[in-house]
Design an enzyme around this catalytic site. Sequence first.
Site, PDB file in Angstrom:
ATOM      1  N   ASN A 184     -32.599  10.848   5.524  1.00  0.00           N
ATOM      2  CA  ASN A 184     -31.177  10.500   5.449  1.00  0.00           C
ATOM      3  C   ASN A 184     -30.604  10.078   6.793  1.00  0.00           C
ATOM      4  O   ASN A 184     -29.392   9.934   6.936  1.00  0.00           O
ATOM      5  CB  ASN A 184     -30.366  11.682   4.912  1.00  0.00           C
ATOM      6  CG  ASN A 184     -30.491  11.822   3.413  1.00  0.00           C
ATOM      7  OD1 ASN A 184     -30.730  10.849   2.706  1.00  0.00           O
ATOM      8  ND2 ASN A 184     -30.341  13.042   2.921  1.00  0.00           N
ATOM      9  N   ASP A 231     -27.585  17.785   3.986  1.00  0.00           N
ATOM     10  CA  ASP A 231     -28.964  17.435   3.631  1.00  0.00           C
ATOM     11  C   ASP A 231     -29.555  16.597   4.760  1.00  0.00           C
ATOM     12  O   ASP A 231     -30.062  15.500   4.552  1.00  0.00           O
ATOM     13  CB  ASP A 231     -28.978  16.668   2.309  1.00  0.00           C
ATOM     14  CG  ASP A 231     -30.376  16.534   1.718  1.00  0.00           C
ATOM     15  OD1 ASP A 231     -31.228  17.384   2.010  1.00  0.00           O
ATOM     16  OD2 ASP A 231     -30.612  15.578   0.966  1.00  0.00           O
ATOM     17  N   ASP A 253     -26.251   8.958   3.613  1.00  0.00           N
ATOM     18  CA  ASP A 253     -26.056   9.677   2.357  1.00  0.00           C
ATOM     19  C   ASP A 253     -25.366  11.003   2.628  1.00  0.00           C
ATOM     20  O   ASP A 253     -25.932  11.882   3.262  1.00  0.00           O
ATOM     21  CB  ASP A 253     -27.412   9.918   1.679  1.00  0.00           C
ATOM     22  CG  ASP A 253     -27.267  10.463   0.266  1.00  0.00           C
ATOM     23  OD1 ASP A 253     -26.124  10.635  -0.204  1.00  0.00           O
ATOM     24  OD2 ASP A 253     -28.301  10.711  -0.371  1.00  0.00           O
TER      25      ASP A 253
END
Length: 354
Positions: free
Chosen positions: A235, A230, A247
């Site tokens: 992030n 992701d 993350d």
Amino acid sequence: MTDHDPEQPYAGLTPHAVLDALDAAGLRGDGRILQLNSYENRVFQVHLEESLDPGAAQPPIVVAKFYRDGRWSDAQILEEHHFALELAAAEVPAVPPLVLQPPVDLPAGQPVATLTGQPPTLARVGGWRFGVSPRCGGRAPELDQPETLEWIGRFLARLHLVGRQRPFEHRLTLDGSRAARAAVAWLIDGDVLPPDALGGWHSACLRALDAVDTRFERHGPLELMRLHGDCHAGNLLWTGSGPHFVDLDDAVNGPAVQDLWMLLGGERHEMQAQLGALLDGYETLREFDRRELALIEPLRTLRLIGHSAWIARRWADPAFPIAFPSFESPSYWAQQTMQLHEQIEAMQDEPLVA
């Protein structure tokens, strides 16, 4: 595992409950607690009474993530933690979880969960599963700067050099449309869509997913590795020392390009320039299979469909109707259908080059 109300999954997770859970795992908060932005899990910044490092001038600040029931198994979460620990051991800037002591002094306390050979990083107290990491701040990266993109490219190559050493055994694998087709079937069976939007959206989904599978089949066998999964600007935080990830919740097995394409934006010529800068940095450390560039639009399509299914699965959580107020309206699904048609066209075009 828990008797929490699935309609209100975090209703009982008060600040006192958060502090009690951390205390039971050996981390005593001093009462200062701040909830951070997160839809899927609940994440809190907590100041501790005593420093984990006796030489630190100030008490440390930690981030506690309380995992949503039913999304990941203990083994899947622990694989995420183990990956972060491997990255930290290889001096790749990703924030690792803290080692926790077994929860004590609470009737509902249970030992922390571990994988063989891995230190305990996942605790379960009162039905809540949580992990804790040091707070590592930073700012958003300046993705319009080629030097920044080159640095991120080198960073991702280092992450992938660790990720390719072994696959995840329990987490998902991103290698085609299988998961997206299951999500589409779930949405149809659950009568989620307005009736007048259903036919057009469903037809566009099936055509788009056929195009996705065609692109994957044309590529042939993929080199699959552990990925961030992701990798977007939210992030990725930047400090004076460069980038770091905060993350790994969506870590998967997949092709390397999955960790590059979400950093691209703008018109086609702009994305090609950004991609060129990313790969200039990436290929100083690791070869990149440029055939994977043909998978960017298929991967974007899978994310588009998966996002709608994710909102639908979480609709009973009160945070979601507030965050996505148009989701149940015909206009939302009309827009999704239009975007799917755009993706079908994009997958017929020549892929990006760098």
